[in-house]
Design a protein around this motif. Sequence first.
Motif, PDB file in Angstrom:
ATOM      1  N   TRP A 128       0.837  -1.206   0.000  1.00  0.00           N
ATOM      2  CA  TRP A 128       0.000   0.000   0.000  1.00  0.00           C
ATOM      3  C   TRP A 128       0.872   1.257   0.000  1.00  0.00           C
ATOM      4  O   TRP A 128       0.645   2.191  -0.748  1.00  0.00           O
ATOM      5  N   THR A 129       1.886   1.258   0.838  1.00  0.00           N
ATOM      6  CA  THR A 129       2.726   2.452   0.942  1.00  0.00           C
ATOM      7  C   THR A 129       3.726   2.569  -0.202  1.00  0.00           C
ATOM      8  O   THR A 129       4.214   3.666  -0.480  1.00  0.00           O
ATOM      9  N   LYS A 130       4.007   1.488  -0.885  1.00  0.00           N
ATOM     10  CA  LYS A 130       4.948   1.511  -2.006  1.00  0.00           C
ATOM     11  C   LYS A 130       4.243   1.663  -3.363  1.00  0.00           C
ATOM     12  O   LYS A 130       4.912   1.812  -4.391  1.00  0.00           O
ATOM     13  N   ALA A 131       2.925   1.628  -3.380  1.00  0.00           N
ATOM     14  CA  ALA A 131       2.182   1.767  -4.642  1.00  0.00           C
ATOM     15  C   ALA A 131       2.369   3.168  -5.210  1.00  0.00           C
ATOM     16  O   ALA A 131       2.591   4.133  -4.473  1.00  0.00           O
ATOM     17  N   ASP A 132       2.251   3.279  -6.535  1.00  0.00           N
ATOM     18  CA  ASP A 132       2.364   4.593  -7.173  1.00  0.00           C
ATOM     19  C   ASP A 132       1.057   5.370  -7.012  1.00  0.00           C
ATOM     20  O   ASP A 132       0.148   4.938  -6.297  1.00  0.00           O
ATOM     21  N   LEU A 133       0.954   6.503  -7.686  1.00  0.00           N
ATOM     22  CA  LEU A 133      -0.197   7.399  -7.505  1.00  0.00           C
ATOM     23  C   LEU A 133      -1.537   6.814  -7.934  1.00  0.00           C
ATOM     24  O   LEU A 133      -2.587   7.312  -7.528  1.00  0.00           O
ATOM     25  N   VAL A 134      -1.534   5.782  -8.763  1.00  0.00           N
ATOM     26  CA  VAL A 134      -2.796   5.157  -9.168  1.00  0.00           C
ATOM     27  C   VAL A 134      -3.010   3.809  -8.491  1.00  0.00           C
ATOM     28  O   VAL A 134      -3.932   3.076  -8.824  1.00  0.00           O
ATOM     29  N   GLY A 135      -2.148   3.475  -7.522  1.00  0.00           N
ATOM     30  CA  GLY A 135      -2.331   2.248  -6.759  1.00  0.00           C
ATOM     31  C   GLY A 135      -1.700   1.020  -7.375  1.00  0.00           C
ATOM     32  O   GLY A 135      -2.116  -0.098  -7.088  1.00  0.00           O
ATOM     33  N   VAL A 136      -0.687   1.208  -8.202  1.00  0.00           N
ATOM     34  CA  VAL A 136       0.000   0.070  -8.808  1.00  0.00           C
ATOM     35  C   VAL A 136       1.326  -0.149  -8.086  1.00  0.00           C
ATOM     36  O   VAL A 136       2.133   0.762  -7.946  1.00  0.00           O
ATOM     37  N   TRP A 137       1.522  -1.391  -7.640  1.00  0.00           N
ATOM     38  CA  TRP A 137       2.777  -1.766  -7.018  1.00  0.00           C
ATOM     39  C   TRP A 137       3.561  -2.609  -8.011  1.00  0.00           C
ATOM     40  O   TRP A 137       3.089  -3.638  -8.472  1.00  0.00           O
ATOM     41  N   SER A 138       4.737  -2.149  -8.331  1.00  0.00           N
ATOM     42  CA  SER A 138       5.558  -2.854  -9.312  1.00  0.00           C
ATOM     43  C   SER A 138       6.913  -3.225  -8.717  1.00  0.00           C
ATOM     44  O   SER A 138       7.881  -3.414  -9.436  1.00  0.00           O
ATOM     45  N   GLY A 139       6.953  -3.322  -7.429  1.00  0.00           N
ATOM     46  CA  GLY A 139       8.211  -3.598  -6.744  1.00  0.00           C
ATOM     47  C   GLY A 139       8.660  -5.036  -6.866  1.00  0.00           C
ATOM     48  O   GLY A 139       7.959  -5.908  -7.367  1.00  0.00           O
ATOM     49  N   SER A 140       9.843  -5.258  -6.379  1.00  0.00           N
ATOM     50  CA  SER A 140      10.454  -6.577  -6.363  1.00  0.00           C
ATOM     51  C   SER A 140      10.024  -7.333  -5.106  1.00  0.00           C
ATOM     52  O   SER A 140      10.115  -6.801  -3.993  1.00  0.00           O
ATOM     53  N   THR A 141       9.587  -8.570  -5.282  1.00  0.00           N
ATOM     54  CA  THR A 141       9.213  -9.372  -4.114  1.00  0.00           C
ATOM     55  C   THR A 141      10.446  -9.698  -3.272  1.00  0.00           C
ATOM     56  O   THR A 141      10.340  -9.812  -2.058  1.00  0.00           O
TER      57      THR A 141
END
Length: 86
Positions: A30-43
Amino acid sequence: MKKFLDSDWLEEPWFEALKPQFKLAWFYIWTKADLVGVWSGSTKVANLQIGYEIEWAKFQEALGSRVKVLTCGKWWLPDYCPMQFG
């Protein structure tokens, strides 16, 4: 960037049912998501920062409709924009 969290999550049945490491993972994505709510981080990075080896497929299953996996593999949080921007 500052982001809003909903303290009511802590008392909602879906959140109470999550394993402790899944609760941490929820706050993380939630805190790492971008401005539109997409999280594209590394697991892998997420596991290191959270401090647990998250079972990501099981976590996704536990979240149900609170997360959608896009065809590109990124995770979209549908409730993110309404929560952040009203």
